[in-house]
Design a protein around this motif. Sequence first.
Motif, PDB file in Angstrom:
ATOM      1  N   ASP A  92      31.722  36.645  39.826  1.00  0.00           N
ATOM      2  CA  ASP A  92      32.654  37.780  40.973  1.00  0.00           C
ATOM      3  C   ASP A  92      31.470  37.730  42.584  1.00  0.00           C
ATOM      4  OD1 ASP A  92      34.551  38.990  39.527  1.00  0.00           O
ATOM      5  OD2 ASP A  92      33.729  40.854  39.471  1.00  0.00           O
ATOM      6  N   ASN A  93      30.395  37.003  42.052  1.00  0.00           N
ATOM      7  CA  ASN A  93      29.805  37.146  42.928  1.00  0.00           C
ATOM      8  C   ASN A  93      29.859  35.151  43.779  1.00  0.00           C
ATOM      9  OD1 ASN A  93      28.070  38.816  43.063  1.00  0.00           O
ATOM     10  ND2 ASN A  93      26.620  38.470  41.712  1.00  0.00           N
ATOM     11  N   GLY A 136      35.227  38.274  43.446  1.00  0.00           N
ATOM     12  CA  GLY A 136      34.636  39.916  43.371  1.00  0.00           C
ATOM     13  C   GLY A 136      35.820  40.773  44.186  1.00  0.00           C
ATOM     14  N   LYS A 143      42.504  36.962  40.190  1.00  0.00           N
ATOM     15  CA  LYS A 143      42.071  36.258  38.900  1.00  0.00           C
ATOM     16  C   LYS A 143      42.299  35.536  37.927  1.00  0.00           C
ATOM     17  CE  LYS A 143      37.909  39.742  39.757  1.00  0.00           C
ATOM     18  NZ  LYS A 143      37.188  40.880  39.187  1.00  0.00           N
TER      19      LYS A 143
END
Length: 245
Positions: A92-93, A136, A143
Motif C-alpha cells: 500500500d505504501n 493504499g 487493486k
Amino acid sequence: MLEIKNLSKAYKAAKGQIHKAVDGLNLHVKPGDIYGFIGHNGAGKTTTLRCVAGSLAFDEGEILVDGVSFANDPIGCKRRMAYVQDNPELYDNLTAYKYLKFIADVYQVHSDAVKSRVEYFAGGFEILDKLGDPIGSYSHGMKQKLALIAALIHEPKLLMLDEPFVGLDPKAYVTLRGFIGEIRERGGAIFFSTHVLDVAEKICNRVAIIKNGKLIIEGDMQTVKGDTSLENVFLELTEDTANGD
C-alpha cells in the motif's frame, strides 16, 4: 502447459482429525486452453491453485508447468506462470508504478519493455493516470486491476486466477477477456476458479468440477454441459457439498 498428477494436500482439523483439502487430483491444462475450475467453497480450488503457484506445500503428487517439474525446478516453474489471488496482497505504501516496476524486475523483464507493457495494460484497464498514486488510495476494483497488470507484465505462459471477475466493472471484464485471448493466441493457457458459472460457460473451452477435494467431472465444455447449462450440471453434481474454502 500444466499437469497435476495425483495431487493431495491435507490439514489437521478439529480434535486431531485430518481433512484432505485435495485428494488425488489429476488435471491437464493444454496450451491454448481457457480452463475453468469449479466447486463450492471448501471444495479445494484455492488450495489447488496455491499448491501450483508454490505458495503452499503439498503432501503427495507432482506438478509440471510447461514440462518443468515443480519439485526439480520451482523457480523455473514460477517464471513461466502468474497467479492472482481473490484478495490480492499489495504494498500500500508504494505507488502503483513502483510496484509494477518491482514485479517486472523480479521477473527480469527487460527495461526497454517495462514502460510499453505498463502503458498497454494500464491503459486497457483505464488506470494509467493513477499509476503515480499510492496503492493504499486504490479501491478494491483498482487493486484487482493492478494485480492483474502485475501478473501480465512478464507475459506468463500459464495465468492462474482465483475468482478473477470479483470487483471488476463490466468494461474491465471485457478488457480482461481480451488479455486472456492474447495469452491463448501465444500458445499459453489460463486456469481459473470462479463461482460465476455463466461466464465460465461462455469463455472456457474446458472445465473441471471438484467436490470435497476430488475431481468429479472434467472435459471440454460442450461435452460436460451437454444439452443443459453448466449451472444445472454443477448443481446436480454438488448439491450436498459443505462450505468453507
